[in-house]
Design a protein around this motif. Sequence first.
Motif, short mmCIF file in Angstrom:
data_model
loop_
_atom_site.label_atom_id
_atom_site.label_comp_id
_atom_site.label_asym_id
_atom_site.label_seq_id
_atom_site.Cartn_x
_atom_site.Cartn_y
_atom_site.Cartn_z
N LEU A 1 -17.35 7.50 23.31
CA LEU A 1 -16.74 8.54 23.11
C LEU A 1 -15.57 9.06 24.80
CD1 LEU A 1 -16.08 10.64 20.98
CD2 LEU A 1 -17.61 12.22 22.28
N GLN A 2 -16.07 9.02 25.49
CA GLN A 2 -15.16 8.83 27.17
C GLN A 2 -14.60 8.22 26.63
OE1 GLN A 2 -17.23 10.03 30.58
NE2 GLN A 2 -15.74 8.65 31.73
N ASP A 3 -14.49 6.71 26.83
CA ASP A 3 -13.00 6.54 26.22
C ASP A 3 -12.11 6.78 24.91
OD1 ASP A 3 -14.53 4.82 28.83
OD2 ASP A 3 -15.57 3.27 27.18
N ALA A 4 -12.96 6.66 24.30
CA ALA A 4 -12.05 7.11 23.15
C ALA A 4 -11.33 8.66 23.24
CB ALA A 4 -12.63 7.20 21.66
N PHE A 5 -12.14 9.32 24.17
CA PHE A 5 -11.36 10.69 24.65
C PHE A 5 -10.28 10.60 25.81
CE2 PHE A 5 -11.15 14.52 28.01
CZ PHE A 5 -10.60 15.49 26.84
N LEU A 6 -10.50 9.25 26.56
CA LEU A 6 -9.40 9.48 27.20
C LEU A 6 -8.26 8.90 26.77
CD1 LEU A 6 -11.76 8.09 30.47
CD2 LEU A 6 -10.04 9.83 29.77
N ALA A 7 -8.14 8.13 25.72
CA ALA A 7 -7.53 6.92 25.32
C ALA A 7 -6.13 8.29 23.77
CB ALA A 7 -8.11 5.87 24.06
N ILE A 8 -7.56 8.95 23.54
CA ILE A 8 -6.20 10.06 22.64
C ILE A 8 -5.67 11.45 23.23
CG2 ILE A 8 -7.21 12.27 21.21
CD1 ILE A 8 -10.16 10.48 20.50
N THR A 9 -5.93 11.03 24.22
CA THR A 9 -5.48 12.28 25.64
C THR A 9 -4.44 11.92 26.47
OG1 THR A 9 -7.10 12.65 27.24
CG2 THR A 9 -7.69 14.51 25.35
N GLY A 10 -4.52 10.88 26.52
CA GLY A 10 -3.24 9.63 27.58
C GLY A 10 -4.41 9.78 28.52
N ARG A 11 -5.42 9.88 29.11
CA ARG A 11 -6.44 10.01 30.41
C ARG A 11 -6.87 8.81 30.54
NH1 ARG A 11 -4.94 14.65 28.80
NH2 ARG A 11 -4.31 16.28 29.90
N GLY A 12 -6.49 7.40 29.31
CA GLY A 12 -6.73 6.48 29.88
C GLY A 12 -6.23 5.04 29.45
N ALA B 1 -5.23 2.98 27.10
CA ALA B 1 -4.83 3.32 25.90
C ALA B 1 -3.30 4.60 25.71
CB ALA B 1 -5.54 3.48 24.42
N PRO B 2 -2.45 4.22 25.15
CA PRO B 2 -1.39 6.04 25.04
C PRO B 2 -2.58 6.89 24.39
CG PRO B 2 -1.07 3.76 23.99
CD PRO B 2 -1.75 3.61 24.55
N ALA B 3 -1.80 7.58 24.51
CA ALA B 3 -2.07 8.42 22.92
C ALA B 3 -1.06 9.18 22.37
CB ALA B 3 -1.99 10.35 24.07
N ASP B 4 -1.98 8.90 21.55
CA ASP B 4 -0.63 9.40 19.95
C ASP B 4 -0.94 11.09 19.46
OD1 ASP B 4 -1.08 8.22 15.96
OD2 ASP B 4 0.20 9.94 17.57
N THR B 5 0.31 11.45 19.39
CA THR B 5 0.49 13.08 19.79
C THR B 5 0.26 13.42 17.81
OG1 THR B 5 3.30 12.31 19.10
CG2 THR B 5 2.00 12.76 21.52
N THR B 6 -0.21 12.56 16.93
CA THR B 6 -0.11 13.20 15.84
C THR B 6 -1.80 13.68 15.73
OG1 THR B 6 0.17 10.64 14.92
CG2 THR B 6 1.77 11.83 15.32
N PRO B 7 -2.01 14.56 14.40
CA PRO B 7 -3.51 14.36 14.45
C PRO B 7 -3.35 13.32 13.60
CG PRO B 7 -2.18 16.61 13.61
CD PRO B 7 -0.83 15.09 14.25
N VAL B 8 -4.73 12.32 14.53
CA VAL B 8 -6.03 11.11 13.84
C VAL B 8 -7.11 11.48 12.53
CG1 VAL B 8 -6.82 9.09 14.72
CG2 VAL B 8 -4.87 10.00 15.49
N ALA B 9 -6.75 11.47 11.46
CA ALA B 9 -8.07 11.97 10.57
C ALA B 9 -8.85 10.64 10.78
CB ALA B 9 -7.94 12.83 9.22
N VAL B 10 -9.40 10.30 10.63
CA VAL B 10 -10.77 8.65 10.61
C VAL B 10 -12.01 9.60 10.21
CG1 VAL B 10 -9.91 7.70 11.91
CG2 VAL B 10 -11.75 8.51 12.96
#
Length: 257
Positions: free
Chosen positions: A235-246, A248-257
């Motif tokens: 989850l830490q890797d996913a969080f870093l990707a989501i927030t652009g701190r990892g 993977a680039p951050a996606d600024t639109t909400p992602v519902a999965v």
Amino acid sequence: MPIISTAGLARTFTGRSGPVEAVRGIDLTVRPGEILGLLGPNGAGKTTTLRMLTTLLPPTGGAATIAGHDLVKDPAAVRRRIGYVAQSGGLDPQETVRSELVLQGRLYGLDRTRATGRAEELAVDLDLTELLDRPTPTLSGGQRRRLDLAMGLTHRPEILFLDEPTTGLDPGSRADLWALVRRLRDEHGTTVVLTTHYLDEADALADRIVVVDQGTVVAEGSPAALKAAHGAATLQDAFLAITGRGPAPADTTPVAV
């Protein structure tokens, strides 16, 4: 029906240098009996959102309904149905564990007999019985946190808000608190909303994660779904990707999965 629903919930602070948008519009839906993890970097707006949802801070925009009551129009009814455990707690160093719990019960309208009985009941549930006559300054960090939780549960709230509940606790105390949160959901149907900086904690506890960054929701879903959506092992890797701190680039639109 959701037990918590917000639409465009916002809070702007006015400072010397001008307005600061701490929360820029939170759309949130929480189901009854759900454990929701509210995650985000420092300054993302998590604590401000919790303070609004617990009626401690009035929103400057948007709307919210908590347990069927309008957050702005009927804050007293909201307060009767929620419990809130803040980051720092609020124990009186002049009191014992017992007197703190009895006082909390009295503040919620119980007479002394019922407040005393409820204190003893909570002490059993949270393993505080042997500590009832101890002054609060003598408690360990884990014991103080259990007392904070007991005080938040005095009136049997439908919803419990926990702001970074395990910060500073040792691994054993963290595991005990995790077990308590699960028991509240499984045995009493309590809805729990928690913020945490421990991503393993969110992964272990939360049925669903909402990630907030710069005052808005940028991702939401179960821990497993968020990891799968971002090809992350943790989850830490996913969080870093989501927030652009990892990586993977951050996606600024909400992602519902």
